[in-house]
Design an enzyme around this catalytic site. Sequence first.
Site, mmCIF file in Angstrom:
data_model
loop_
_atom_site.group_PDB
_atom_site.id
_atom_site.type_symbol
_atom_site.label_atom_id
_atom_site.label_comp_id
_atom_site.label_asym_id
_atom_site.label_seq_id
_atom_site.Cartn_x
_atom_site.Cartn_y
_atom_site.Cartn_z
ATOM 1 N N HIS A 9 0.826 -1.213 0.000
ATOM 2 C CA HIS A 9 0.000 0.000 0.000
ATOM 3 C C HIS A 9 0.862 1.264 0.000
ATOM 4 O O HIS A 9 2.026 1.251 0.421
ATOM 5 C CB HIS A 9 -0.923 0.015 1.227
ATOM 6 N N GLY A 10 0.284 2.361 -0.446
ATOM 7 C CA GLY A 10 0.974 3.650 -0.392
ATOM 8 C C GLY A 10 1.247 4.063 1.044
ATOM 9 O O GLY A 10 0.695 3.499 2.000
ATOM 10 N N GLN A 13 -0.604 7.335 7.045
ATOM 11 C CA GLN A 13 -0.374 8.469 7.939
ATOM 12 C C GLN A 13 0.623 8.099 9.034
ATOM 13 O O GLN A 13 1.451 8.905 9.432
ATOM 14 C CB GLN A 13 -1.704 8.938 8.549
ATOM 15 N N TRP A 14 0.553 6.861 9.492
ATOM 16 C CA TRP A 14 1.470 6.446 10.565
ATOM 17 C C TRP A 14 2.848 6.068 10.030
ATOM 18 O O TRP A 14 3.828 6.142 10.758
ATOM 19 C CB TRP A 14 0.858 5.315 11.392
ATOM 20 N N THR A 21 2.300 0.474 13.104
ATOM 21 C CA THR A 21 0.895 0.507 12.685
ATOM 22 C C THR A 21 0.192 -0.814 12.935
ATOM 23 O O THR A 21 -0.828 -0.867 13.616
ATOM 24 C CB THR A 21 0.796 0.889 11.191
ATOM 25 N N ARG A 58 -5.863 1.167 4.363
ATOM 26 C CA ARG A 58 -4.754 1.681 3.556
ATOM 27 C C ARG A 58 -4.480 0.796 2.344
ATOM 28 O O ARG A 58 -4.094 1.288 1.285
ATOM 29 C CB ARG A 58 -3.501 1.877 4.414
ATOM 30 N N GLU A 85 -1.402 -6.663 7.719
ATOM 31 C CA GLU A 85 -0.044 -6.433 8.212
ATOM 32 C C GLU A 85 0.217 -7.295 9.440
ATOM 33 O O GLU A 85 -0.716 -7.760 10.113
ATOM 34 C CB GLU A 85 0.110 -4.936 8.542
ATOM 35 N N HIS A 155 0.641 -5.512 2.617
ATOM 36 C CA HIS A 155 1.450 -4.749 3.569
ATOM 37 C C HIS A 155 2.895 -5.235 3.562
ATOM 38 O O HIS A 155 3.199 -6.326 3.072
ATOM 39 C CB HIS A 155 0.849 -4.893 4.960
ATOM 40 N N GLY A 156 3.767 -4.446 4.151
ATOM 41 C CA GLY A 156 5.189 -4.760 4.148
ATOM 42 C C GLY A 156 5.504 -6.162 4.620
ATOM 43 O O GLY A 156 6.212 -6.925 3.947
#
Length: 201
Positions: A9-10, A13-14, A21, A58, A85, A155-156
Site C-alpha cells: 500500500h501507499g 499516515q502512521w 501501525t 490503507r 499487516e 502490507h510490508g
Amino acid sequence: MKQLVLIRHGESQWNLENRFTGWVDVPLSPRGEEEAKEAGKKLQAFRFNQAFTSVLTRAIKTLEIVLGVIGQTDLKVEKNQALNERMYGDLQGLNKAETIEKHGAEQVHQWRRSFDVRPPGGESLKDTAERVIPYYEKKIWPALSNGESILVVAHGNSLRALVMHLNQLSQEEVLELNIPTGGPWLFELDDAGNVVNHRYL
C-alpha cells in the site's frame, strides 16, 4: 506464463509519523494516495482477472485508486484478514524512535527484524507467514493456475512472508528484504508455481 503483481500500500499516515501501525486501521497520507496513482500508471498495460487485499483501509484504498487509474473498477476483489499487516501488539501506535529510547535499539531491532521473536502481545514474521502462505495456496495460487492475471495489494510484512515463499528465501534472507510503498512488483510463474522472473515495474 502466469502473472502476479504485488503492491505494498501507499504511505500511510502512521508511516509518515514513524509509528508502529500493525492492525490499526489508519488512512493513506496524501503522498500515499499519489504513490497509488503512480502504481496505477505503471500498470496501464495490464488487465487483471481478480484482486486480493487485506481488510485494512490503507490497502483497500490503494487498490481502489489503482483500479480507478487502469479502468478496472468492476474487478472482482476478495478482502481477507490473512493478508493483514503483521500485528505489532503493544507497540501499535508508538513512535519508533521513542520506543528505541525506552527499550533500547537492540531490543526493538529484534522485535522488528527477527523471524520468530514476537513483540509484546503481537506477531512475529513467522506467525504472519503461517496465515499468509496457506491463504496464498488456498485462494491465490488456484486462480493463477487457472491462467488468471492476479493483483495483490497488502502490507510490508504480509508481502515479505509471501515473497519468502515465492522466492524460497531463507529465514535469514527474508530479514534483509525491504518492500517499498506503492511499487508494483511483477512475478511471472510457470505451471508448477515456480518463479521464472520477477521485477519492479
